[in-house]
Scaffold this motif. Structure first.
Motif, PDB file in Angstrom:
ATOM      1  N   ARG A 197     -15.671 -27.346  -7.050  1.00 42.66           N
ATOM      2  CA  ARG A 197     -15.748 -27.286  -8.390  1.00 42.66           C
ATOM      3  C   ARG A 197     -15.786 -25.398  -8.425  1.00 42.66           C
ATOM      4  NH1 ARG A 197     -20.241 -31.969  -9.494  1.00 42.66           N
ATOM      5  NH2 ARG A 197     -19.270 -33.184  -7.777  1.00 42.66           N
ATOM      6  N   VAL A 198     -15.363 -25.168 -10.089  1.00 39.39           N
ATOM      7  CA  VAL A 198     -15.121 -23.711  -9.641  1.00 39.39           C
ATOM      8  C   VAL A 198     -15.978 -24.016 -11.762  1.00 39.39           C
ATOM      9  CG1 VAL A 198     -13.818 -21.657 -11.473  1.00 39.39           C
ATOM     10  CG2 VAL A 198     -13.562 -23.264  -8.962  1.00 39.39           C
ATOM     11  N   PHE A 199     -17.739 -23.406 -11.690  1.00 40.10           N
ATOM     12  CA  PHE A 199     -18.174 -23.535 -12.873  1.00 40.10           C
ATOM     13  C   PHE A 199     -17.565 -21.866 -13.636  1.00 40.10           C
ATOM     14  CE2 PHE A 199     -20.822 -27.411 -12.470  1.00 40.10           C
ATOM     15  CZ  PHE A 199     -21.067 -27.926 -10.676  1.00 40.10           C
ATOM     16  N   PRO A 200     -18.109 -22.375 -15.337  1.00 38.14           N
ATOM     17  CA  PRO A 200     -17.937 -21.419 -15.963  1.00 38.14           C
ATOM     18  C   PRO A 200     -19.447 -20.237 -15.106  1.00 38.14           C
ATOM     19  CG  PRO A 200     -18.458 -22.891 -17.354  1.00 38.14           C
ATOM     20  CD  PRO A 200     -18.674 -24.307 -15.990  1.00 38.14           C
ATOM     21  N   SER A 201     -19.145 -19.607 -15.734  1.00 39.29           N
ATOM     22  CA  SER A 201     -20.319 -17.929 -15.370  1.00 39.29           C
ATOM     23  C   SER A 201     -20.800 -17.239 -16.648  1.00 39.29           C
ATOM     24  CB  SER A 201     -19.713 -17.136 -13.893  1.00 39.29           C
ATOM     25  OG  SER A 201     -19.248 -16.552 -15.179  1.00 39.29           O
ATOM     26  N   ASP A 202     -19.654 -17.379 -17.900  1.00 38.12           N
ATOM     27  CA  ASP A 202     -20.035 -16.643 -18.631  1.00 38.12           C
ATOM     28  C   ASP A 202     -18.723 -17.652 -19.532  1.00 38.12           C
ATOM     29  OD1 ASP A 202     -20.487 -13.448 -20.568  1.00 38.12           O
ATOM     30  OD2 ASP A 202     -20.212 -14.879 -21.460  1.00 38.12           O
ATOM     31  N   LEU A 203     -19.819 -18.298 -20.267  1.00 33.85           N
ATOM     32  CA  LEU A 203     -19.124 -18.956 -22.246  1.00 33.85           C
ATOM     33  C   LEU A 203     -18.183 -18.222 -23.269  1.00 33.85           C
ATOM     34  CD1 LEU A 203     -21.624 -21.388 -22.138  1.00 33.85           C
ATOM     35  CD2 LEU A 203     -20.438 -21.527 -20.811  1.00 33.85           C
TER      36      LEU A 203
ATOM     37  N   LYS B  38     -14.350 -24.435   8.515  1.00 32.48           N
ATOM     38  CA  LYS B  38     -14.118 -25.875   8.570  1.00 32.48           C
ATOM     39  C   LYS B  38     -15.155 -26.377   6.724  1.00 32.48           C
ATOM     40  CE  LYS B  38     -15.775 -26.012  13.472  1.00 32.48           C
ATOM     41  NZ  LYS B  38     -16.675 -26.609  14.241  1.00 32.48           N
ATOM     42  N   LEU B  39     -15.140 -25.489   5.824  1.00 25.22           N
ATOM     43  CA  LEU B  39     -15.692 -25.860   5.008  1.00 25.22           C
ATOM     44  C   LEU B  39     -14.435 -26.945   4.232  1.00 25.22           C
ATOM     45  CD1 LEU B  39     -18.204 -24.960   3.189  1.00 25.22           C
ATOM     46  CD2 LEU B  39     -16.194 -23.859   1.791  1.00 25.22           C
ATOM     47  N   LEU B  40     -15.897 -28.267   4.001  1.00 22.41           N
ATOM     48  CA  LEU B  40     -14.832 -29.466   2.991  1.00 22.41           C
ATOM     49  C   LEU B  40     -15.209 -29.749   1.410  1.00 22.41           C
ATOM     50  CD1 LEU B  40     -16.370 -32.061   5.461  1.00 22.41           C
ATOM     51  CD2 LEU B  40     -13.916 -31.214   5.078  1.00 22.41           C
ATOM     52  N   ARG B  41     -16.959 -28.161   1.433  1.00 25.20           N
ATOM     53  CA  ARG B  41     -16.719 -28.952  -0.104  1.00 25.20           C
ATOM     54  C   ARG B  41     -17.598 -27.534  -0.699  1.00 25.20           C
ATOM     55  NH1 ARG B  41     -19.653 -32.587   1.691  1.00 25.20           N
ATOM     56  NH2 ARG B  41     -21.668 -31.131   2.461  1.00 25.20           N
ATOM     57  N   LEU B  42     -16.566 -26.993  -1.591  1.00 25.96           N
ATOM     58  CA  LEU B  42     -17.029 -25.382  -1.849  1.00 25.96           C
ATOM     59  C   LEU B  42     -17.522 -25.898  -3.433  1.00 25.96           C
ATOM     60  CD1 LEU B  42     -17.539 -22.675  -1.695  1.00 25.96           C
ATOM     61  CD2 LEU B  42     -15.206 -22.379  -2.084  1.00 25.96           C
ATOM     62  N   TRP B  43     -18.874 -25.189  -4.125  1.00 20.27           N
ATOM     63  CA  TRP B  43     -18.723 -24.729  -5.585  1.00 20.27           C
ATOM     64  C   TRP B  43     -18.734 -23.966  -5.833  1.00 20.27           C
ATOM     65  CZ3 TRP B  43     -22.602 -29.773  -7.300  1.00 20.27           C
ATOM     66  CH2 TRP B  43     -22.325 -30.327  -7.391  1.00 20.27           C
ATOM     67  N   VAL B  44     -18.452 -23.276  -6.470  1.00 20.26           N
ATOM     68  CA  VAL B  44     -18.574 -21.934  -7.459  1.00 20.26           C
ATOM     69  C   VAL B  44     -18.725 -21.536  -8.741  1.00 20.26           C
ATOM     70  CG1 VAL B  44     -17.845 -20.566  -4.874  1.00 20.26           C
ATOM     71  CG2 VAL B  44     -16.185 -21.410  -6.679  1.00 20.26           C
ATOM     72  N   LEU B  45     -18.867 -20.195  -8.821  1.00 22.30           N
ATOM     73  CA  LEU B  45     -18.408 -19.450 -10.496  1.00 22.30           C
ATOM     74  C   LEU B  45     -17.028 -19.079 -10.577  1.00 22.30           C
ATOM     75  CD1 LEU B  45     -22.280 -18.138 -11.127  1.00 22.30           C
ATOM     76  CD2 LEU B  45     -21.116 -20.041 -12.158  1.00 22.30           C
ATOM     77  N   ASP B  46     -16.660 -19.528 -11.679  1.00 25.12           N
ATOM     78  CA  ASP B  46     -15.375 -18.517 -12.032  1.00 25.12           C
ATOM     79  C   ASP B  46     -15.232 -17.107 -11.602  1.00 25.12           C
ATOM     80  OD1 ASP B  46     -15.670 -18.975 -15.784  1.00 25.12           O
ATOM     81  OD2 ASP B  46     -16.751 -17.710 -14.422  1.00 25.12           O
ATOM     82  N   SER B  47     -16.414 -16.647 -11.960  1.00 22.18           N
ATOM     83  CA  SER B  47     -16.323 -14.828 -11.357  1.00 22.18           C
ATOM     84  C   SER B  47     -16.074 -14.178  -9.862  1.00 22.18           C
ATOM     85  CB  SER B  47     -17.785 -14.937 -11.649  1.00 22.18           C
ATOM     86  OG  SER B  47     -19.030 -15.350 -11.165  1.00 22.18           O
ATOM     87  N   VAL B  48     -15.784 -15.407  -9.525  1.00 18.69           N
ATOM     88  CA  VAL B  48     -15.225 -14.954  -7.575  1.00 18.69           C
ATOM     89  C   VAL B  48     -13.792 -15.148  -8.017  1.00 18.69           C
ATOM     90  CG1 VAL B  48     -16.295 -16.742  -6.539  1.00 18.69           C
ATOM     91  CG2 VAL B  48     -14.252 -17.687  -7.712  1.00 18.69           C
ATOM     92  N   GLY B  49     -12.774 -15.492  -9.644  1.00 18.13           N
ATOM     93  CA  GLY B  49     -11.799 -15.068  -9.983  1.00 18.13           C
ATOM     94  C   GLY B  49     -10.425 -15.795  -9.104  1.00 18.13           C
TER      95      GLY B  49
ATOM     96  N   MET C  92     -26.145 -24.195 -18.569  1.00 17.26           N
ATOM     97  CA  MET C  92     -26.117 -24.124 -19.431  1.00 17.26           C
ATOM     98  C   MET C  92     -27.589 -22.983 -20.197  1.00 17.26           C
ATOM     99  SD  MET C  92     -24.527 -24.064 -22.177  1.00 17.26           S
ATOM    100  CE  MET C  92     -23.602 -24.904 -22.966  1.00 17.26           C
ATOM    101  N   ASN C  93     -28.565 -23.071 -19.610  1.00 11.60           N
ATOM    102  CA  ASN C  93     -29.970 -21.870 -19.914  1.00 11.60           C
ATOM    103  C   ASN C  93     -29.944 -20.813 -18.642  1.00 11.60           C
ATOM    104  OD1 ASN C  93     -31.510 -24.616 -21.535  1.00 11.60           O
ATOM    105  ND2 ASN C  93     -32.475 -25.234 -19.568  1.00 11.60           N
ATOM    106  N   SER C  94     -29.318 -21.308 -18.047  1.00  6.52           N
ATOM    107  CA  SER C  94     -28.898 -19.770 -17.294  1.00  6.52           C
ATOM    108  C   SER C  94     -28.439 -19.097 -17.432  1.00  6.52           C
ATOM    109  CB  SER C  94     -28.801 -20.306 -16.034  1.00  6.52           C
ATOM    110  OG  SER C  94     -27.380 -20.593 -15.497  1.00  6.52           O
ATOM    111  N   PHE C  95     -27.129 -19.770 -18.876  1.00  9.09           N
ATOM    112  CA  PHE C  95     -25.757 -18.742 -19.553  1.00  9.09           C
ATOM    113  C   PHE C  95     -27.361 -17.827 -20.248  1.00  9.09           C
ATOM    114  CE2 PHE C  95     -22.490 -20.354 -16.984  1.00  9.09           C
ATOM    115  CZ  PHE C  95     -21.915 -21.417 -17.361  1.00  9.09           C
TER     116      PHE C  95
END
Lengths: 598, 178
Positions: A346-352, A317-328, B70-73
């Protein structure tokens, strides 16, 4: 005539009653301009005010106009301040607003502020000036400490909501939690997830015990599983939970206790936190997944691979999901197959620093668009994107209202064709008629701006970085986007020609930000001269950098009087940072040395 | 398409050929300033030169993520850089004439830490399970943010990566921490 006299006698109370059905701010603004009588009725009956730029109007004037104000929303610094592009001490002070409200609007109940600088003294004043104060929401703010929070907790007797989102809060110890009244509190929502320091766990447990109305509770990382379990046992009616640290030994009493506590929370709809989440702790969450509408795993790099898949496949039933890109891409494919109701992703970067095998690509986004046709809000960080993927995505999801794509490497072309991404982003604006917010990246020419100007008629906010070729790009946008309110540009080759292409346009917008572009002091001065209703501000960081160097002992530099610099003849100098906004408040009186108002 | 290379384009190549001290892929200035907070309320201010650094991800304000993220990176990145060497931290004790140095990497947990410290400073009691007692001492540490923390609250690995120095405080002074 009979009809005319009937029209003149129309009781104020009736008009006021009619106005009470108008909740949309623009509607209320419109009725206030009809005639003097309506202006007066509207201003006295107005309960909510939204000020998108705290410098657009003087606080005293706003407070005087709306003495019956109950709810105020304020935004301070420009959006790019979130990314360190605005020097500290730039402004956005909450103090003058709180003082003005304290003088003129004693019935204030709610204060929401974003990107503002709030001091402990201001919070102290807030706590004492408004007897009915109910809700304080601070997003991306700074300048205060836990002492200020203590003042609010102690003195706001009817406090229902204390919501702290991603603020920089100076930690002066865990005692602030003790400051809530000893009797039952009226707390409905408490969010201190952004606090970095320790929390007095006993105080927290006691607070939860005496807050029977608590529906939303977001803890910080310092709260361990043991305490979380105790709290969950106290609040089976919780609807929104932000966990603390989820590190626990699977055989520990705490872990077992957490499982049984969570199972009792039948009303839980929204989960966040998940710091240090061990895969075993996630098992505890499975039973409640089926009812979740919101899930934020963006601070949980440990939740990836199969663990993520096992978790997300239950969240139907999820409407909003925020994750890191490490989920692939693999993880996103599972999201696409399980979360058919998804509206916001929202997919955020986990490692720049590295595009690992498990980060997301255009494939993940295409999968999501195929499986989740209701998607209307997207924030996606990835290492590369193709035109064909974007075209497919926009065909699958024509309902985007917010579309933000950030390709981590600036100016990166479509890797399949080596072409710019103009066609891909162009497809998005062509098909998504309701697009209000747009952020673009990758290699882009003036062509993408041609498309935006031509098709993005509902667009209100546009963010551009490392894009475009000539002034024509920015001109397309200014000429074409009728509803544009905020335009923020960094590192683009737009110069004075673009800046001055349509100067009256800026009066219809809230603000314009340009940094590291090709504009000169001459162009900015010209704008300021032509448009006196705008504040044209230049941020001169040379001063700020000098101060930094002096403190670090790096260099000895002699500081000159800033004002000499504006008019020392060299108007061809490039302007590093420009912030233009419409205002009825005149030039800022609190501008620091490095902000020059032209 | 005629690519107009500007801001940072040429400088990227220039910086790439520069000879620098340090492991590849790191920027010395970035590393030097990452852990230091001269003014706690001020966010890390990078000057104009940062805009032209070699690595694209070190452009100021790019990628557009908020400071907390950023800080967590940075925290995670510092962890991987430290893995090669030991994690030496200074240990001071109130009243002792000189400090000691200890490698946290070779220890396996808090119990071992206490034992080693007791041996180093020859104190009979360095705190029981609660971390302190009335007559003895408490072990505290300064973390990445510059805050004074009581040892023992967080998982061991997290402690090792965030501990900058250790301080053994008198029990009476340490009581305020819990």
């Amino acid at each position: 005539m009979k009809v005319q006299s009937a029209m003149f006698y129309f009781p104020e109370e009736v008009i006021e009653h009619i106005f009470s059905f108008l909740t949309h701010h623009p509607d209320r603004n419109t009725v206030s301009t009809v005639c003097k009588a309506w202006y007066k009725i509207e201003r006295l009956s107005r309960r909510e005010v939204f000020v998108g730029n705290c410098y657009a109007i003087r606080p005293d004037r706003a407070a005087a106009r709306f003495p019956g104000l109950r709810s105020l929303t304020l935004k301070g610094k420009p959006h790019f301040a979130d990314f360190d592009l605005v020097p500290p001490d730039w402004g956005g002070l909450a103090g003058p607003w709180i003082e003005a409200m304290a003088r003129s609007c004693p019935n204030l109940e709610e204060l929401r502020m974003k990107r503002m600088v709030v001091s402990d003294e201001s919070l102290e004043l807030l706590a004492h000036a408004f007897p009915n104060f109910k809700a304080l929401v601070l997003v991306s703010c700074e300048g205060f400490s836990t002492d200020g929070l203590a003042a609010v907790a102690r003195s706001c007797k009817s406090l229902r909501e204390l919501d702290l989102q991603e603020n920089e809060i100076e930690d002066r110890g865990p005692r602030w939690l003790n400051s809530f009244p000893d009797m039952c509190t009226s707390l409905v929502s408490l969010n201190f997830a952004c606090l970095k320091g320790e929390v007095n766990l006993k105080s927290l447990e006691r607070l939860v015990c005496r807050s029977p109305n608590l529906k939303c509770l977001r803890l910080n990382r310092a709260v361990p599983v043991e305490t979380l379990a105790k709290i969950m046992n106290q609040c089976p009616n919780l609807e929104d939970l932000g966990t603390g640290s989820l590190l626990a030994d699977q055989f520990s009493e705490a872990y077992v206790s957490l499982i049984s506590a969570l199972q009792k929370c039948k009303k839980l709809r929204c989960l966040s936190g998940f710091w240090d989440a061990s895969p075993l702790c996630l098992l505890a969450v499975y039973p409640i997944c089926a009812n979740l509408t919101g899930l934020n795993l963006s601070y949980a790099p440990t939740v990836q691979g199969q663990d993520f898949i096992n978790l997300i496949q239950h969240c139907v039933k999820l409407l909003r999901l925020w994750v890191l890109d490490s989920v692939g891409d693999k993880g996103l494919a599972v999201v696409a197959s399980a979360c058919k109701e998804l509206q916001e992703l929202r997919v955020f970067p986990s490692d720049l620093f590295a595009a690992g095998p498990a980060t997301v690509t255009e494939e993940g986004l295409v999968a999501i668009s195929t499986g989740c046709p209701k998607l209307n809000s997207l924030l996606y960080f990835c290492h590369s994107m193709t035109n064909s993927a974007l075209i497919t995505v926009s065909k699958n999801c024509p309902n985007f209202t917010r579309f933000r794509l950030c390709i981590l490497e600036p100016r990166k072309p479509d890797p399949a064709t080596n072409e710019p991404l103009d066609e891909g982003f162009g497809a998005v604006v062509k098909t998504c008629k309701n697009l209000r917010r747009f952020s673009i990246s990758g290699l882009l020419t003036d062509q993408v701006f041609y498309y935006i100007g031509k098709y993005a008629k509902a667009l209100e906010m546009l963010s551009i970085a490392f894009a475009g070729d000539t002034d024509q790009g920015m001109t397309y946008v200014l000429n074409g986007c009728k509803n544009l309110r905020k335009l923020e540009i960094r590192d683009c080759p737009f110069g004075d020609g673009a800046l001055l292409a349509d100067v009256t346009k800026y009066e219809t917008m809230r603000s314009l930000w340009m940094s590291s572009c090709d504009i000169s002091l001459r162009g900015c001065k010209a704008l300021a001269t032509k448009m006196p209703s705008l504040n044209v501000e230049i941020i001169n960081e040379w001063e700020a950098e000098m101060e930094e160097n002096l403190n670090n002992g790096v260099a000895e530099v002699i500081s000159n009087n800033n004002n000499k610099h504006i008019n020392n003849g060299n108007d061809e100098r490039k302007v590093e940072k420009l912030y233009v906004y419409r205002t009825v408040g005149g030039p800022r009186t609190d501008a620091p040395d490095f902000v020059w108002t032209l | 398409m005629e690519g107009k290379s500007s801001y940072g384009g040429n400088m990227e190549y220039l910086k790439a050929t520069e000879l620098k001290l340090g492991p590849p892929g790191t920027d010395i200035r970035q590393e030097a300033t990452s852990g230091v907070s001269t003014r706690p309320k001020k966010r890390a201010m990078t000057g104009p030169t940062e805009q032209h650094t070699k690595s694209k991800v070190q452009v100021v304000g790019w990628p557009p993520v908020r400071p907390q993220r950023m800080n967590s990176f940075r925290a995670r990145r510092n962890e991987t850089v430290d893995e090669s060497g030991g994690v030496y931290v200074k240990v001071s004790m109130d009243g002792a004439p000189y400090l000691r140095n200890i490698d946290l990497k070779i220890l396996h947990g808090y119990k071992e830490l206490r034992t080693i410290l007791e041996g180093m400073f020859k104190c009979s009691s360095l705190g029981g399970a609660e971390g302190y007692d009335e007559e003895g001492y408490a072990i505290t540490y300064e973390d990445k943010d510059g805050d004074l923390m009581l040892v023992g609250d967080v998982p061991w690995e997290m402690f090792v990566s965030s501990c900058k120095r250790l301080r053994i405080m008198k029990g009476s002074e340490a009581r305020g921490l819990s």
